[in-house]
Scaffold this active site. Structure first.
Site, PDB file in Angstrom:
ATOM      1  CE1 TYR A   1      -5.423   6.781  -0.250  1.00 26.95           C
ATOM      2  CE2 TYR A   1      -5.181   7.139   2.115  1.00 26.95           C
ATOM      3  CZ  TYR A   1      -5.309   6.283   1.039  1.00 26.95           C
ATOM      4  OH  TYR A   1      -5.314   4.933   1.238  1.00 26.95           O
TER       5      TYR A   1
ATOM      6  CG  ASP B   1      -2.096   0.972   1.107  1.00 31.48           C
ATOM      7  OD1 ASP B   1      -3.081   0.686   0.408  1.00 31.48           O
ATOM      8  OD2 ASP B   1      -1.977   2.049   1.711  1.00 31.48           O
TER       9      ASP B   1
ATOM     10  CG  HIS C   1      -4.563  -3.889  -0.180  1.00 36.03           C
ATOM     11  ND1 HIS C   1      -3.787  -3.441  -1.227  1.00 36.03           N
ATOM     12  CD2 HIS C   1      -4.575  -2.872   0.738  1.00 36.03           C
ATOM     13  CE1 HIS C   1      -3.353  -2.220  -0.973  1.00 36.03           C
ATOM     14  NE2 HIS C   1      -3.816  -1.848   0.209  1.00 36.03           N
TER      15      HIS C   1
END
Length: 454
Positions: free
Chosen positions: A373, A223, A429
Site C-alpha cells: 500500500y 482488489d 469483494h
C-alpha cells in the site's frame, strides 16, 4: 497572406491534436532489481524450480503456544462487528483453530496443484500452474493469469481452478491457469528495496508469463489484482488478449462521472443507471463518502506506517486472524457489521478462512504485504497509469456487495473496449472465493466472446 498562414496553422494544429489523441498510450516502465544488495553482473537465474508447501511439528507447536498465551479483551456490549472483530466470536474462532483446524491436511490441499518458484528481478516469485488434462477433441486451451489482492492469496482461486481447467459439455474452451503470489505475499519473496508497486508487479508477472512461454494470454484480477492486471494490459496491449476484472474504482473523477453523481439519481436513464446503481450510489454522501471512511482506516495505516502495526500482527496469530478475518466479514457484506458473528461463515468455511490466515502466518508476510500500500500510494493518486485508458478487450463482473459500486458508465471511462458487463446475482469483494462458479462462468463467457465461440 497572413490569413492563409493562420488558417493553415490552425488546420495543422487540429490535425496534430487529432493524431496525437488517436494514439493509444502505453504504460512505460524500466526493469528493477529488488533483491538484497546490487544486481549480479551475470544477471538473474531463469531456472524454474518445483516448490511444495510444508509444515513441521516445531511450526505448529510455536503456533499453539502463542494461541494459548493470547490475552483476550471483551468487546463492548451490543457492538457486534462495528468496532472491529467481535471478541466473543473471536474466542470461538480461536478455539476451532487451536483444537479442530488441521493445517497438515490443508497443506496437502494446497499441494494438490503444482507449485513453482523462479527468480525475477532479484526475488523468488511463487506461482501455481495448472494445465488441463484429458481434453476432448476440438477443445481450445487458452492461458490465463489470475492475480489476488490483500488480505487474500493465491488460495482464493482454488475453488475456481477446476471450473476453468477441466472441460465440460458446456464449455468448448478451457484455461491453462497461472496463479502467482504478489511479491511480498505468501510464498513469493518480499522486495528488499523501496518502491515495489503495482506497476513493478505487473512487469514481473509479464516476465513470468514470457518465461513460461506464453506469447498471448488472458488476465483476471480483483482488489490489487485488478490494478496489477490493468497495468499489465496498459504495458503490453498486444500480449494481454483479454482483461477480466471485478473491481474497478475510478482512478479519476472526470466530467462524465462527476455529472452522473450529481444528476444520476434524478435522471438515471441519461447515464444508463439501473435500479441497482441508484440503490448502491445514493444518497451519495452516505454510500460513497461515509461508507468509504468506515472501511478505509486500515488503508491509511498501511499506506503510511505499515511496519509499526505489522510487527504486532507478525508476533500474534490471534491478532493476525482478527485483522484479516474482519475484512472477510465486512467486505463480503457491510450489513454483517451488525451481526454478532460478523456473518463470517455464511459465505465461507472457517477452514478456508484460516487456511488463508495460515499462509500469511507461516510465511511471515503480513508486513511486506502491507508495505504494498505504501509503495503503491507513495507517488500519490495521480500516477501515470491512472491517466492511461485500457484499450485491451475487457470484461467486468459487477458483484452487488463490492466495496465500491461501479456502474457501467464509470467502468467505460477507464476500459475503452468493454466487451462484457455482467451484473452478478450475489457476491462481495472476495468474489472469486465466495462465488467461484459465478466468477468462472463469467470468465468463460467473456473469453468465448473474444474467441468467437458463442
Amino acid at each position: 497572406m497572413f490569413t492563409e498562414v493562420l488558417v493553415g496553422l490552425v488546420i495543422a494544429g487540429l490535425i496534430f491534436f487529432l493524431v496525437q489523441r488517436s494514439k493509444k498510450q502505453v504504460l512505460t516502465t524500466e526493469d528493477g532489481w529488488w533483491g538484497a544488495g546490487a544486481a549480479p553482473d551475470d544477471g538473474e537465474d531463469p531456472t524454474i524450480r518445483p516448490f511444495k508447501v510444508t509444515t513441521s511439528d516445531e511450526e505448529l507447536e510455536d503456533l499453539y503456544r502463542r494461541i494459548d498465551q493470547t490475552r483476550s479483551v471483551p468487546s463492548l456490549e451490543d457492538s457486534q462487528f462495528n468496532y472491529g472483530f467481535n471478541s466473543q466470536y473471536l474466542e470461538k474462532v480461536v478455539s476451532y483453530w487451536r483444537h479442530d483446524f488441521d493445517w497438515r491436511r490443508q497443506v496437502d490441499k494446497l499441494n494438490q496443484y503444482p507449485h513453482f518458484k523462479t527468480n525475477i528481478e532479484g526475488i523468488d516469485v511463487h506461482y501455481v500452474h495448472v494445465k488441463p488434462k484429458n481434453l476432448p477433441e476440438g477443445t481450445s486451451v487458452v492461458p490465463l493469469i489470475m492475480v489476488h489482492g490483500w488480505p487474500g492469496s493465491f488460495y482464493e482461486f482454488y475453488g475456481m481452478i477446476p471450473l476453468l481447467t477441466e472441460p465440460s459439455d458446456q464449455h468448448e474452451l478451457v484455461f491453462e491457469v497461472v496463479c502467482p503470489s504478489i511479491p511480498g505475499y505468501g510464498y513469493s519473496e518480499a522486495p528488499y528495496k523501496k518502491g515495489f508497486d503495482t506497476v513493478s508487479a505487473a512487469r514481473v508477472f509479464h516476465k513470468l508469463m514470457r518465461r513460461l512461454g506464453f506469447q498471448q494470454f488472458y488476465a483476471h484480477g480483483g482488489d490489487w489484482g485488478s490494478i496489477i492486471t490493468t497495468n499489465m494490459a496498459q504495458m503490453e496491449p498486444k500480449i494481454v488478449k483479454g482483461l477480466h476484472v471485478n473491481f474497478a474504482p475510478p482512478a479519476n473523477v472526470g466530467l462524465p462521472i462527476g455529472l452522473s453523481i450529481m444528476l444520476g439519481r434524478r435522471f438515471p436513464k441519461m447515464f444508463g443507471f439501473t435500479d441497482m446503481d441508484v440503490q448502491r450510489l445514493y444518497p451519495c454522501m452516505e454510500k460513497l463518502v461515509v461508507e468509504s471512511i468506515k472501511e478505509s482506516g486500515y488503508m491509511h495505516i498501511q499506506a503510511t506506517k505499515p511496519d509499526t502495526v505489522g510487527r504486532g500482527l507478525n508476533d500474534s496469530p490471534v491478532g493476525l486472524a482478527a485483522y484479516i478475518l474482519e475484512k472477510f466479514s465486512t467486505w463480503t457484506n457491510h450489513d454483517f457489521r451488525n451481526l454478532d458473528d460478523g456473518g463470517l461463515t455464511r459465505n465461507f468455511s472457517l477452514g478456508d478462512l484460516l487456511t488463508n490466515v495460515m499462509i500469511y502466518w507461516t510465511s511471515g508476510c503480513i508486513i511486506s504485504s502491507m508495505r504494498f500500500y505504501k509503495e503503491s500510494f507513495s507517488q500519490g493518486l495521480n500516477q501515470p497509469h491512472a491517466k492511461i485508458p485500457v484499450h485491451v478487450p475487457t470484461g467486468f463482473a459487477c458483484f452487488p456487495n463490492e466495496l465500491l459500486h461501479t456502474p457501467k458508465l464509470w467502468v467505460k471511462q477507464k476500459y475503452h473496449q468493454l466487451k462484457t458487463f455482467t451484473p452478478m446475482a450475489r457476491g462481495g469483494h472476495f468474489a472469486a472465493m465466495e462465488e467461484p462458479q459465478l466468477m468462472a462462468q463469467d470468465i468463460h463467457n467473456f473469453a468465448k466472446t473474444l474467441e468467437k465461440k458463442k
